[in-house]
Structures are given as C-alpha cells and as structure tokens.
Write a protein that holds these residues in place. Structure first.
Motif, PDB file in Angstrom:
ATOM      1  N   MET A 156      47.414 -10.255  65.329  1.00  0.00           N
ATOM      2  CA  MET A 156      47.502 -10.187  66.789  1.00  0.00           C
ATOM      3  C   MET A 156      47.765 -11.553  67.409  1.00  0.00           C
ATOM      4  O   MET A 156      48.055 -11.654  68.599  1.00  0.00           O
ATOM      5  N   PHE A 158      50.179 -14.987  67.614  1.00  0.00           N
ATOM      6  CA  PHE A 158      51.639 -15.085  67.642  1.00  0.00           C
ATOM      7  C   PHE A 158      52.062 -16.550  67.654  1.00  0.00           C
ATOM      8  O   PHE A 158      51.336 -17.421  68.123  1.00  0.00           O
ATOM      9  N   ASP A 170      55.985 -11.810  79.453  1.00  0.00           N
ATOM     10  CA  ASP A 170      55.654 -11.339  78.105  1.00  0.00           C
ATOM     11  C   ASP A 170      54.611 -12.252  77.468  1.00  0.00           C
ATOM     12  O   ASP A 170      53.693 -11.781  76.786  1.00  0.00           O
ATOM     13  N   LEU A 171      54.758 -13.558  77.681  1.00  0.00           N
ATOM     14  CA  LEU A 171      53.777 -14.510  77.143  1.00  0.00           C
ATOM     15  C   LEU A 171      52.399 -14.248  77.750  1.00  0.00           C
ATOM     16  O   LEU A 171      51.386 -14.194  77.022  1.00  0.00           O
ATOM     17  N   ARG A 173      51.253 -11.483  79.054  1.00  0.00           N
ATOM     18  CA  ARG A 173      50.742 -10.190  78.606  1.00  0.00           C
ATOM     19  C   ARG A 173      50.159 -10.303  77.190  1.00  0.00           C
ATOM     20  O   ARG A 173      49.106  -9.747  76.895  1.00  0.00           O
ATOM     21  N   ARG A 174      50.825 -11.072  76.336  1.00  0.00           N
ATOM     22  CA  ARG A 174      50.335 -11.233  74.961  1.00  0.00           C
ATOM     23  C   ARG A 174      49.021 -12.018  74.943  1.00  0.00           C
ATOM     24  O   ARG A 174      48.139 -11.736  74.128  1.00  0.00           O
ATOM     25  N   ASP A 177      46.313  -9.624  75.920  1.00  0.00           N
ATOM     26  CA  ASP A 177      46.059  -8.671  74.833  1.00  0.00           C
ATOM     27  C   ASP A 177      45.119  -9.245  73.774  1.00  0.00           C
ATOM     28  O   ASP A 177      44.380  -8.497  73.112  1.00  0.00           O
TER      29      ASP A 177
END
Length: 646
Positions: A156, A158, A170-171, A173-174, A177
């Motif tokens: 999970m 990155f 996107d960054l 959101r990751r 998460d």
C-alpha cells in the motif's frame, strides 16, 4: 547494497577474539543455536557487533525490558553509524487493557497513552527492514505481539520518482488511503500539507519533511527539508512512501473483513445468554458501522484476524515477519527474556476469556495476541543467546562460547557477607566512603515500600538519592541513570531494575539488602547479575546483608570466585593492571517529567534550583523551557511540598 561496517576505535581483547571466532564459525556452519556466556563488563555487545559485521545479515536483538533495550540501541548505534539501527518497543506510556471481572460485574475499558516518538521509531524499524538489509532492530519482548500484515504495509506504500506522471489529486488520495492526515497548519509525523503544486509530507518514520513539487501532472522535484528551519537538505531522485501506521487495509480487504465479522457474529450469538447476546450484537454492529464509514473503530485490533484473512487460531503477523528468512536473532539476557516470551500468550488469553464469555468481544479477539512460544520457535533458525547466567533451555540446545576475561583486565568484585542487623547504618557508612572517592552507589531491596522508605531515610541524612521504579516512563529511566553517572546524585535505589544490562562504570559499591530471603529476586542467577553491576570499576565492592548463607548465596559466590580466579591468573600471566571502564556519557535525550523517583526531603532544595532556572529561561525569552520547568515545579509541589507563599 550497503554492508554492515563496524566503526570503533577498539580491537577485540581478552576473551573477545576467541568468542567472536567461535560464534562466527558456528554461523558459517549454519548452527541453529549458540550461547555467548559472557561475564558482566566483558564487552558482550562489542562481540556481537563483530559477529554481525562478519555475518552481514539483518539482525534482531531482543531484550527483556525497555531500559536494557534502550541501552543496547545506543551502543549498536555507536558501533554502526553508517547502517540502520532501529528501536522497537511497546509505544504505550500508560496502558490499561480491556477486561471484565465477573465476580464484581465490572467492565474496564481499554485506556492507553501512546508515546508518539516511540511509535515513529517502530514505523522506522519496519520501513528499514522492507527497504534494505543492513538493519539491526533492538526490540523488547513486545516484538512478538500482533502487528499489521507486512505485505499490506509494503504494497500500500508507493514510490514517487522525478519525472513521473502524477496528478496532485491522485497523490493526495493515495496519502489519505494509507492513513496520512492533512493538516496545513502544523506538520507532524503521519501528516501532509498542500500549497498549490507543492505537497509536504512527514512520513510516520521520518523527522524531516519530504517535499514533492509538481509541474502540471509531472513530478518536478523531490527534496528533504528540515522540519524546523525549512532549509533544503538533500535533492532526491525518488522516495518510497510507506503507510503512516502499521495497520493498513486495502478497500477490498476491508469489505471482505466486514462480511466475515458479520458471519462470525451470527454464528456466535446463539452460544450466549440473552443479555450477553444483546450486548455483543450492539457493540459489534456499532464497530462495523464505524469501520464502514471511517475505516477504523475503537479496539479494531480485536478484529485483526478478519482483516488479515487468517483462520481461527492461526498466528498473527508480528515484527519477525518483516525480517528476511536468513536473519540473525540475538536474545540478550536470555535467562530472563525466554521466560517472558513463554508467558506472554497465556496472560493475554486469560484476560480475554472473560470478555468473550460475557459478550464483550467475539472469539476472534483471542487471535489478536502475542505469539505462542512454539510459534516463536519457528523463527529461531539462527540464534545467539547472550547471558552471564544462561538457563537450562540455552545450555541444553547450544554450544557455549565463554567470555570470562575482560578487555580492561577488570576482575569480578570482591563479595562480603555482613549481618542484617544494623544493615542500614552500615550501608550509610559505605555510601559516605564511596562518595568520598568519587564513585556512585546502587542499593537493591526486596520491596517497593522499603526502597521508597530507604530513599527518604538517605535523603534525611543529606545523601543525594533517587529511586528507580516500574512506574517511571521508558525514556526517563535512561535519563535518570545518565544523571547518576554525571553525579547529579550519588545513590540509586531499586528492586529488580538494578540487574541485567545496566552499564554504569561509576558504581563503586553495591549493597544487596536481605540477601538471604530466597526467591526470584535472590536466587543464584539474580545475585550473580547484581554482583556483576560492580564489575566495571576497579575499586568496586559488593556486600550481601544476610544472616544465613543460603544455597543461592553459596552458588553465586562460588561462581564469582571461579571467574575471579581465571581473571586474576590471566592478568598475572600477561602482566595486566586492571583499569576502570571509560564510557562517554550521552547528551540528554529526554526531559524527566515524572517526579515520583525524588525523595520528598530533597524537593525543597530542588525547587529553589528549578525556580532559578525558570526565571533565567524567561529572561532569555526561552518561554518553552520556562513553561516545562514550571510544570515540573507544579508536579514537585503536588508530590510532597506545599506551594511557597507569594
């Protein structure tokens, strides 16, 4: 690949070269178990450091308490400054486990206070293990307790590379998460902030900021930035972002786990009475709603089996699962550590049994647990036990490398027996003569109450004294010992905290009160360990206060004399003059906030010093220091001294 490189001015001496050669040869032959029987002060940690450098394998060092683990951590950091040395202990400053007492119908909710610094160090340990091989992790026995799935922790995470295509949203959101929190005002480990196309991240295992600068949908620059000054420290081509916490679950796994928990609930409810079933159903459904809406709930670790996808009774993931298969395990003070490792599972199970039977938890709560000892043994593929007094388990299974001769030529201290009658008066005389020659004193008692009373009595005699007890915070214990070495006070009184692993070369006298009271604290191994605390100072002496020479005293003194004979013969043969160990005293790493270790009679003088320090800090506009000192003054007054008149 970075290799282990031992950086030290010392060369192996005394028994060290033979022990290093024997242990290294055993590892080369893939021997499963070996024992380093090293007397106190013989440099066992230095020997193990040499073996690690020779073996070039990731290493786990397990200690039986946090104080010893902290000391070993500092020593290995000094030996391997170019490599990763990590610290992994329980992150609770205060921990009251969830429990239920049926006889009183009393439910006690879990209450805990997490130390954020230790939590950061635990994350750093796992991140290092998953990213490199030159890693030494010094851990307490808590390393066998349940931890998040290492595959989830790694997968999970990155990697961010310069020139990667990556949209800002996107960054973000990751990051969310993997349990990072957005905070544009105050950055701390596990948080991030956003300013236009610049995203600042403080990983949970990192002190500084990782700054990711985007240009459109492309990563333009990655930098390490000092969190305090804002100065750019290093330019990076890439950075791997690990999750902010150990327990992270992919979305699809979360939904599968929720369904599995519902299935277990439906199957278990018919086994309970009406009241218990109602209680469990309400609690579990509330937890499930919280998990679905927020991704977590209070006590989520009790559902870890469902999130990990384990079968009932299957062992949990723990720190040991983050190591590669060929790792080296070093069990320090093995005669103490192994019994603790054996006992952890049974204590946890007995507490949870009532919770499950009376409808507070599902049976899957049993699987949030430490390893059983037979499960732990499966990880013991390459083990070195280290102890001055190894137990039967170690001796029956392993070849022994003895390390009796110290590099400094120091011999085990002379031991004397004196009667219990008048022991306090005699101790005070020894304390005064020891202080006159510039050395420190350790005193061990059998009970906490006697230790406290003795501390107060010594303070009344004008002797600067402190009391080391189990309620003192992990990091503060190390600071109390550091202050003893500096001479801020002369006497440290304790129960069983003054035994294994405490390295204090300034100690010139040890008094063991009530030495003939047979039991855990006065058996042969315990006495040998206590006596060993005085083996780092050429002038040191040990006095056992006893009216009866017990079998434990007899065996402890016989072993001490055996070692002294070997050491004295070696010194005569090689014309060695013993020298007191010289060990640097570290800078202060933590402020002592607990005041229970200070005798009440010493508080008035200490208050005068602190009030002066507070005023001085305020005058130089160091208000944070002034506030910290003010809080200490407040605690001291609450501890035993009324507020001074205005």
């Amino acid at each position: 690949m970075t290799e282990f490189h031992l950086t030290d001015d010392f060369t192996p001496k005394g028994s060290q070269p033979e022990a290093i050669g024997k242990l290294s040869a055993g590892l080369a032959r893939s021997e499963q178990f070996q024992t380093l029987l090293g007397v106190t002060g013989s440099g066992k940690t230095f020997t193990i450091a040499n073996v690690i450098e020779e073996a070039q394998r990731p290493t786990l060092v397990i200690a039986h308490n946090k104080t010893l683990a902290a000391q070993l951590y500092n020593e290995f950091r000094d030996f391997f400054p170019e490599n990763r040395v990590e610290y992994f202990v329980s992150y609770y400053d205060y921990y009251q486990p969830e429990s239920y007492i049926p006889k009183r119908d009393m439910y006690i909710e879990k209450d805990a206070q997490i130390n954020p610094k230790i939590e950061q160090m635990r994350l750093a340990a796992t991140a290092s293990l998953l990213s490199r091989r030159d890693v030494i992790v010094v851990a307490s026995v808590s390393c066998i307790y349940g931890l998040g799935n290492p595959e989830h922790f790694y997968n999970m995470g990155f990697e961010v590379k310069v020139r990667d295509r990556l949209r800002r949203d996107d960054l973000l959101r990751r990051l969310v998460d993997i349990l990072f929190e957005r905070n544009d005002v105050e950055l701390a480990p596990g948080r991030f902030r956003v300013k236009g196309d610049t995203v600042d991240i403080v990983p949970g295992y990192f002190n500084n900021i990782i700054r990711i600068e985007l240009f459109g949908d492309e990563v333009d620059r990655i930098s390490e930035v000092d969190r305090v000054t804002g100065q750019r420290l290093e330019q990076m081509e890439y950075f791997y972002v690990y999750p902010a916490r150990h327990f992270v679950i992919p979305e699809q796994e979360k939904m599968r786990a929720v369904a599995s928990i519902r299935t277990e609930l439906d199957a278990w409810l018919p086994n309970l009475g009406m009241l218990e079933a109602h209680r469990l159903e309400q609690r579990t459904l509330y937890d499930l709603e919280m998990i679905e809406e927020t991704g977590s709930c209070k006590g989520i670790e009790n559902y870890s089996r469902h999130f990990d996808g384990r079968a009932a009774g299957e062992k949990p993931y723990c720190l040991l699962d983050y190591f590669p298969k060929d790792f080296l395990m070093v069990i320090d003070e093995s005669h103490q550590t192994l019994p603790q490792l054996r006992a952890m599972y049974h204590g946890d199970y007995s507490r949870k049994k009532s919770l499950v039977e009376y409808g507070f938890r599902l049976p899957s709560a049993f699987d949030n647990r430490p390893l059983k000892f037979d499960e732990f043994q499966r990880y013991m593929q390459s083990v070195i036990f280290v102890s001055a007094t190894p137990g039967e388990y170690e001796l029956e299974r392993s070849k022994v490398a003895e390390q009796i001769i110290r590099p400094t030529g120091l011999v085990d201290p002379a031991v004397e027996i004196r009667p219990i009658e008048g022991q306090i008066r005699d101790v005070i005389g020894e304390i005064r003569s020891t202080i006159e020659r510039g050395d420190r004193i350790l005193l061990t008692t059998l009970t906490k109450r006697l230790a406290e009373e003795l501390s107060e009595h010594l303070a009344a005699q004008g002797i600067k004294t402190r009391y080391l007890h189990s309620e003192i915070d992990t990091l503060e214990r190390t600071e109390i010992i550091r202050q003893l070495r500096l001479g801020r006070y002369d006497v440290l009184v304790g129960i069983n905290l003054l035994r294994e692993g405490l390295d204090i070369p300034e100690v010139g006298f040890i008094g063991i009160l009530d030495a003939d009271k047979e039991g855990f604290l006065r058996d042969a191994r315990s006495l040998i360990q206590i006596i060993g605390r005085a083996a780092r100072n050429v002038n040191s002496r040990v006095v056992l206060y006893a009216d009866t020479v017990t079998d434990s005293i007899r065996r402890a003194m016989a072993e001490t004399e055996r070692r002294r004979a070997i050491q004295l013969a070696y010194n005569r043969k090689h014309k060695i003059t013993p020298q007191t160990i010289k060990k640097p005293i570290r800078e202060k790493v933590v402020e002592i906030t607990d005041v229970k270790h200070i005798p009440k009679r010493e508080i008035p003088n200490l208050l005068i010093e602190l009030e002066a320090e507070m005023r001085e800090a305020a005058e130089r506009l160091d208000f944070e220091r002034a506030i910290a000192v003010r809080e200490t003054i407040k605690k001291l007054r609450e501890h035993g001294v009324p507020a001074l008149p205005e």
